[in-house]
Design a protein around this motif. Structure first.
Motif, mmCIF file in Angstrom:
data_model
loop_
_atom_site.group_PDB
_atom_site.id
_atom_site.type_symbol
_atom_site.label_atom_id
_atom_site.label_comp_id
_atom_site.label_asym_id
_atom_site.label_seq_id
_atom_site.Cartn_x
_atom_site.Cartn_y
_atom_site.Cartn_z
ATOM 1 N N MET A 1 40.734 35.982 48.646
ATOM 2 C CA MET A 1 39.812 36.238 47.523
ATOM 3 C C MET A 1 39.492 34.934 46.799
ATOM 4 O O MET A 1 40.400 34.174 46.475
ATOM 5 C CB MET A 1 40.474 37.240 46.566
ATOM 6 C CG MET A 1 39.668 37.513 45.324
ATOM 7 S SD MET A 1 40.325 38.851 44.318
ATOM 8 C CE MET A 1 39.696 40.254 45.198
ATOM 9 N N THR A 2 38.214 34.681 46.563
ATOM 10 C CA THR A 2 37.831 33.434 45.886
ATOM 11 C C THR A 2 38.082 33.550 44.375
ATOM 12 O O THR A 2 38.203 34.657 43.838
ATOM 13 C CB THR A 2 36.337 33.131 46.097
ATOM 14 O OG1 THR A 2 35.575 34.149 45.424
ATOM 15 C CG2 THR A 2 35.959 33.100 47.572
ATOM 16 N N ASN A 3 38.096 32.404 43.723
ATOM 17 C CA ASN A 3 38.243 32.406 42.269
ATOM 18 C C ASN A 3 37.098 33.162 41.604
ATOM 19 O O ASN A 3 37.285 33.855 40.600
ATOM 20 C CB ASN A 3 38.278 30.967 41.738
ATOM 21 C CG ASN A 3 39.608 30.288 42.024
ATOM 22 O OD1 ASN A 3 40.514 30.897 42.584
ATOM 23 N ND2 ASN A 3 39.699 29.020 41.642
ATOM 24 N N GLU A 4 35.912 33.033 42.183
ATOM 25 C CA GLU A 4 34.741 33.712 41.609
ATOM 26 C C GLU A 4 34.907 35.230 41.714
ATOM 27 O O GLU A 4 34.583 35.968 40.775
ATOM 28 C CB GLU A 4 33.460 33.273 42.333
ATOM 29 C CG GLU A 4 33.012 31.846 42.045
ATOM 30 C CD GLU A 4 33.917 30.768 42.646
ATOM 31 O OE1 GLU A 4 34.611 31.053 43.661
ATOM 32 O OE2 GLU A 4 33.952 29.650 42.107
ATOM 33 N N GLU A 5 35.426 35.679 42.853
ATOM 34 C CA GLU A 5 35.651 37.128 43.032
ATOM 35 C C GLU A 5 36.730 37.629 42.082
ATOM 36 O O GLU A 5 36.620 38.730 41.510
ATOM 37 C CB GLU A 5 36.044 37.420 44.489
ATOM 38 C CG GLU A 5 34.882 37.286 45.462
ATOM 39 C CD GLU A 5 35.319 37.277 46.923
ATOM 40 O OE1 GLU A 5 34.462 37.586 47.777
ATOM 41 O OE2 GLU A 5 36.489 36.949 47.220
ATOM 42 N N LEU A 6 37.754 36.817 41.915
ATOM 43 C CA LEU A 6 38.844 37.224 41.014
ATOM 44 C C LEU A 6 38.339 37.287 39.568
ATOM 45 O O LEU A 6 38.658 38.227 38.824
ATOM 46 C CB LEU A 6 40.009 36.238 41.150
ATOM 47 C CG LEU A 6 41.368 36.690 40.608
ATOM 48 C CD1 LEU A 6 41.832 37.984 41.286
ATOM 49 C CD2 LEU A 6 42.414 35.594 40.795
ATOM 50 N N PHE A 7 37.526 36.301 39.194
ATOM 51 C CA PHE A 7 36.986 36.308 37.826
ATOM 52 C C PHE A 7 36.055 37.512 37.626
ATOM 53 O O PHE A 7 36.068 38.153 36.565
ATOM 54 C CB PHE A 7 36.256 34.995 37.519
ATOM 55 C CG PHE A 7 35.829 34.902 36.081
ATOM 56 C CD1 PHE A 7 36.747 34.611 35.078
ATOM 57 C CD2 PHE A 7 34.506 35.133 35.722
ATOM 58 C CE1 PHE A 7 36.358 34.559 33.744
ATOM 59 C CE2 PHE A 7 34.107 35.077 34.381
ATOM 60 C CZ PHE A 7 35.040 34.785 33.402
ATOM 61 N N ALA A 8 35.268 37.831 38.649
ATOM 62 C CA ALA A 8 34.376 39.002 38.556
ATOM 63 C C ALA A 8 35.187 40.284 38.363
ATOM 64 O O ALA A 8 34.773 41.196 37.627
ATOM 65 C CB ALA A 8 33.506 39.101 39.802
ATOM 66 N N ALA A 9 36.358 40.356 38.993
ATOM 67 C CA ALA A 9 37.229 41.531 38.822
ATOM 68 C C ALA A 9 37.753 41.598 37.385
ATOM 69 O O ALA A 9 37.902 42.693 36.820
ATOM 70 C CB ALA A 9 38.385 41.473 39.818
ATOM 71 N N ALA A 10 38.021 40.440 36.791
ATOM 72 C CA ALA A 10 38.477 40.416 35.391
ATOM 73 C C ALA A 10 37.366 40.892 34.460
ATOM 74 O O ALA A 10 37.610 41.658 33.513
ATOM 75 C CB ALA A 10 38.932 39.005 35.012
ATOM 76 N N VAL A 11 36.142 40.461 34.711
ATOM 77 C CA VAL A 11 34.997 40.916 33.909
ATOM 78 C C VAL A 11 34.858 42.433 34.034
ATOM 79 O O VAL A 11 34.650 43.144 33.039
ATOM 80 C CB VAL A 11 33.695 40.208 34.358
ATOM 81 C CG1 VAL A 11 32.474 40.852 33.716
ATOM 82 C CG2 VAL A 11 33.765 38.714 34.025
ATOM 83 N N LYS A 12 35.016 42.933 35.236
ATOM 84 C CA LYS A 12 34.925 44.388 35.479
ATOM 85 C C LYS A 12 36.038 45.118 34.723
ATOM 86 O O LYS A 12 35.818 46.196 34.141
ATOM 87 C CB LYS A 12 35.035 44.630 36.996
ATOM 88 C CG LYS A 12 34.918 46.039 37.431
ATOM 89 C CD LYS A 12 33.469 46.480 37.529
ATOM 90 C CE LYS A 12 33.371 47.960 37.848
ATOM 91 N NZ LYS A 12 32.306 48.614 37.096
ATOM 92 N N ALA A 13 37.232 44.534 34.728
ATOM 93 C CA ALA A 13 38.371 45.162 34.043
ATOM 94 C C ALA A 13 38.118 45.289 32.544
ATOM 95 O O ALA A 13 38.611 46.227 31.896
ATOM 96 C CB ALA A 13 39.648 44.361 34.301
ATOM 97 N N ALA A 14 37.345 44.368 31.989
ATOM 98 C CA ALA A 14 37.044 44.403 30.553
ATOM 99 C C ALA A 14 36.197 45.622 30.175
ATOM 100 O O ALA A 14 36.119 45.983 28.994
ATOM 101 C CB ALA A 14 36.350 43.108 30.131
ATOM 102 N N ASP A 15 35.583 46.254 31.173
ATOM 103 C CA ASP A 15 34.800 47.483 30.904
ATOM 104 C C ASP A 15 35.655 48.557 30.236
ATOM 105 O O ASP A 15 35.155 49.383 29.486
ATOM 106 C CB ASP A 15 34.260 48.076 32.217
ATOM 107 C CG ASP A 15 33.016 47.363 32.707
ATOM 108 O OD1 ASP A 15 32.434 46.577 31.930
ATOM 109 O OD2 ASP A 15 32.635 47.598 33.863
ATOM 110 N N ASN A 16 36.953 48.568 30.583
ATOM 111 C CA ASN A 16 37.838 49.616 30.053
ATOM 112 C C ASN A 16 38.576 49.182 28.793
ATOM 113 O O ASN A 16 39.453 49.913 28.304
ATOM 114 C CB ASN A 16 38.860 50.033 31.113
ATOM 115 C CG ASN A 16 38.211 50.768 32.268
ATOM 116 O OD1 ASN A 16 37.175 51.406 32.092
ATOM 117 N ND2 ASN A 16 38.798 50.663 33.448
#
Ligand code: THU
Length: 130
Positions: A1-16
């Motif tokens: 997993m790239t850093n960009e993908e990991l950061f995108a997952a963190a942004v998604k997690a902020a939805d909750n």
């Protein structure tokens, strides 16, 4: 997993994010050594001090599921869904991360990659009590 993908997952997690008191949403995405991803968000409380940060939510989820070997965490925080400004991890979360992660553990923010040692060069540990 790239850093960009990991950061995108963190942004998604902020939805909750449950952050009705501060209005500041935080998401974290924690990667295990065997490639599993645990997401977490900040969870606030009317009794403010009981708030749990996104990073600790992710760590506690992972440890409670039997995962204690981690390689990286991405963190995204924003008051307005613009996650371009780096959200640095708080001291409490750094201490909790340091229980399981070494100095090379990667911390991915909006402005790039850091190491745990960049933020917490020394830590309180069981050795401190000997
Ligand atoms: N917060 C996090 O989730 N992680 C941090 O590392 C720092 C702060 C949260 C706690 C609270 O819900 C909000 O951000 C404002 O402090």
């Amino acid at each position: 997993m790239t850093n960009e993908e990991l950061f995108a997952a963190a942004v998604k997690a902020a939805d909750n994010s449950y952050s009705k008191y501060s209005g500041f949403s935080v998401g974290a995405a924690l990667l295990t050594a065997d490639g599993k991803l645990f997401k977490g968000c900040n969870i606030e409380n009317a009794s403010y001090s009981l708030t749990n940060c996104a990073e600790r939510t992710a760590v506690f989820k992972a440890v409670s599921e039997g995962y204690t070997d981690f390689t990286a965490i991405a963190i995204a925080g924003s008051p307005n869904k613009d996650f371009s400004k780096p959200c640095f991890p708080c001291g409490a979360c750094l201490q909790v991360l340091s229980e399981f992660c070494g100095s090379d553990f990667r911390i991915i923010l909006s402005d790039g990659e850091y190491r745990l040692s960049d933020f917490l060069p020394r830590r309180f540990s069981e050795d401190s009590m000997k």
